[in-house]
Scaffold this active site. Structure first.
Site, mmCIF file in Angstrom:
data_model
loop_
_atom_site.group_PDB
_atom_site.id
_atom_site.type_symbol
_atom_site.label_atom_id
_atom_site.label_comp_id
_atom_site.label_asym_id
_atom_site.label_seq_id
_atom_site.Cartn_x
_atom_site.Cartn_y
_atom_site.Cartn_z
ATOM 1 N N TRP A 100 -12.651 14.927 8.227
ATOM 2 C CA TRP A 100 -11.387 15.630 8.484
ATOM 3 C C TRP A 100 -10.967 15.505 9.933
ATOM 4 O O TRP A 100 -9.773 15.366 10.235
ATOM 5 C CB TRP A 100 -11.499 17.101 8.055
ATOM 6 C CG TRP A 100 -11.824 17.203 6.600
ATOM 7 C CD1 TRP A 100 -13.000 17.617 6.049
ATOM 8 C CD2 TRP A 100 -10.980 16.830 5.500
ATOM 9 N NE1 TRP A 100 -12.940 17.522 4.679
ATOM 10 C CE2 TRP A 100 -11.723 17.047 4.313
ATOM 11 C CE3 TRP A 100 -9.681 16.328 5.397
ATOM 12 C CZ2 TRP A 100 -11.201 16.791 3.041
ATOM 13 C CZ3 TRP A 100 -9.168 16.068 4.138
ATOM 14 C CH2 TRP A 100 -9.926 16.303 2.980
ATOM 15 N N ASP B 270 -9.419 23.272 14.010
ATOM 16 C CA ASP B 270 -9.242 23.323 12.562
ATOM 17 C C ASP B 270 -10.396 24.170 12.027
ATOM 18 O O ASP B 270 -11.543 23.729 12.015
ATOM 19 C CB ASP B 270 -9.293 21.905 11.986
ATOM 20 C CG ASP B 270 -9.243 21.899 10.456
ATOM 21 O OD1 ASP B 270 -9.196 22.993 9.846
ATOM 22 O OD2 ASP B 270 -9.256 20.798 9.875
ATOM 23 N N LYS C 40 -10.498 28.193 1.218
ATOM 24 C CA LYS C 40 -11.950 28.272 1.228
ATOM 25 C C LYS C 40 -12.402 29.719 1.438
ATOM 26 O O LYS C 40 -13.024 30.312 0.564
ATOM 27 C CB LYS C 40 -12.523 27.316 2.267
ATOM 28 C CG LYS C 40 -12.205 25.858 1.895
ATOM 29 C CD LYS C 40 -12.498 24.884 2.996
ATOM 30 C CE LYS C 40 -11.830 23.545 2.780
ATOM 31 N NZ LYS C 40 -12.383 22.737 1.704
#
Lengths: 362, 362
Positions: A102, A173, A197
């Site tokens: 990511w 992030d 999440k």
């Protein structure tokens, strides 16, 4: 109905009381005679939900007075682009700490919009099983910002302590560990996270931004992609994903009732401790590839002695009522995601299954 | 519980059977033992939902073989920017038919990214109570595309027949009338729509695009903002808003069971006919400002003899179980949005109330 134990990497387990409440009031939100899905985003019922959710998010994140919270759509993936569109001006350069898939994608999207460097990349034979050491950071003191990914969902690493970036604005992030522990928000110029999440459903991203830093953002990009516009309009610049905001609000209330970020951290430490404890104890059978100091409390990655055993483990765990244990398609193996809504008891069930499985197949 | 009649402009009424089904299976999707909210977007259960929903959307839209459907986040507002990022190349120019607030915003966002012209603007004293006549279109034959808004939610106008744009690719924002009537998809190079009016919850945009035209799109923009990437990945490039996709799927099934786009058009014509019929019949009291040939079947806008009466009307209708009748904050007045999920009976209730109100207060 027997509810499964959900170890999905995201979208992932939601607290049962949250789902039950959402179910109960799905046709009639708080006696208004219509579903929260049908309420206008400009009406009283929803604007109150939105304001309360923003306030609760700010409270649980312990945002300093310099920072504000906002909601946007598009998940973390849109944030990769939005961050660079706002803060990576022509002629400037940004630093990215590449610690996995990511982080790499974030860098790649930024490069479509300007100059961005990998200020660290700790891949070893294509795998990210540790985090960069302080001496490995090649930071540009003039960088527009430094970007890092606090938790790596795929390889299962997590920053325990954030690196010193020498005063350059730090952007995180936090998609896979937001509010799983205290956020240390004052260290960051901007934090973003997909909700799916630890905080709720897919389709919502939460952002916390330092308003002073935001003053430096570009103003010549489309309004929909400007943080300032979303902030000025209190996350109601356009129609927000109202149900996702509502559900995130319920999850945030559940987090608060369970001790806030500190309570979540304690619970998550215990859960991860149980699972890594079992992996270390049964290290003749299970193998946890991540360097101990970089182990993620959110995504615990391990392997069995063969791919056949990996598959048998996931399949038999499925029969035993546990879902979502298959490793990411790029890595294989097994992954148990222990986000906030996964209980200690869920992890105990998994550990007990691991003991049995090792005894039978070891 | 007494359910309100919902005339909201969006988010708006959802079909009751859809809400009931979503409620029933909120904790256990199709016997899987977990909520659709908790399912992985890469797992079997959700990918089937996503594929079926895309297929059903394509079927109901009667997409020609040249076109494909995809889902993206960010609503129509992100489409304003995404369209221009993909198709408004440096040196090119695009034409916008300005028929109201949203069309104007689409043009404004495009201008942040390139050259865009108002090829028509039919404002009269700030209001858009009609549509441009053929002779009023100043089209650029070399335009990259012509953009129009099929239905104007705020002023209550709707294109009955689409203008002839002489072979230039035509792009439509169908947010407020998609699948309320046959889409005539082959006339358009690209169609986009936020779901929250006729197709489901807020937080999802549906797109239909001509793949040949898409080949001309820019490839140097961030992946998350490229239609081609979303198409290549079957709308699973990143985590989609899974619950919104699921709910849109249920709404699309409901549309199919109720006669598809043709069935919706018949139903919507009848509903609008009832309401405009009442407005014409009671024109001594109610005033419908929109030119008859431009009247929207989705958003019926009217005024009473004074602002005080507008307010009293909305308040008393609220007491009678009808919500969402307040006009847009920029225009005032009354607005009844008659999207697909609003029934003929709901409109009959409104008309009967209007008769009573006119008798009492006229």
């Amino acid at each position: 109905m027997t509810r499964k134990i959900v170890f999905n990497a995201g979208p992932s387990a939601l607290p049962l009381p949250v789902l039950e409440r959402a179910k109960e009031e799905l046709l009639d939100f708080e006696g208004t005679g219509l579903s929260i899905l049908e309420h206008s985003h400009r009406g009283k019922a929803f604007t109150r939900v939105s304001e309360e959710t923003l306030a609760l998010f700010s409270e649980l994140m312990e945002l300093p007075k310099t920072h504000s919270a906002l909601f946007v759509q598009g998940g973390a993936s849109l944030q990769f682009a939005m961050l660079a569109m706002n803060f990576l001006k022509p002629g400037a350069s940004a630093d990215y700490l590449v610690t996995g898939h990511w982080a790499k994608l974030a860098l790649q999207e930024a490069r479509r919009l300007g100059t961005a460097r990998a200020a660290a990349d700790c891949a070893e034979k294509g795998a990210y099983v540790r985090l960069p050491r302080a001496g490995e950071l090649a930071l540009d003191p003039k960088a527009a910002y430094v970007h890092l990914t606090t938790n790596n969902t795929i390889f299962g690493t997590q920053w325990a302590e954030y690196p010193d970036v020498k005063g350059v604005p730090l952007v995180a992030d936090m998609s896979s560990d937001i509010l799983s522990r205290p956020a240390q928000a004052s260290k960051f110029a901007l934090i973003y996270a997909g909700a799916q999440k630890n905080l709720g459903p897919a389709g919502l991203a939460l952002v916390a931004v330092n308003r002073d830093w935001l003053k430096q953002a570009r103003t010549d990009v489309p309004d929909i992609l400007r943080y300032q516009i979303h902030l000025d309009k209190q996350s109601l610049y356009h129609t927000p994903p109202t149900f996702a905001v509502y559900l995130a609000g319920l999850v945030l209330k559940w987090i608060k009732e369970n001790g806030g970020a500190v309570g979540m951290a304690k619970r998550n430490e215990e859960k991860a401790g149980l699972l890594y404890g079992a992996l270390d104890r049964l290290s003749g059978f299970y193998r946890a590839p991540v360097a101990k100091e970089a182990r993620s409390r959110m995504n615990v990655v391990f392997r069995l002695p063969s791919e056949e055993l990996d598959e048998a483990f996931v399949a038999e765990a499925g029969k035993a009522g546990m879902t979502g244990l298959k490793g990411h398609r790029s890595t294989g193996g097994v992954r148990a995601s222990l986000y906030n809504a996964v209980s200690r008891r869920d992890v105990e069930t998994l550990v007990s299954f691991m003991d049995d499985f090792a005894r039978k197949r070891g």
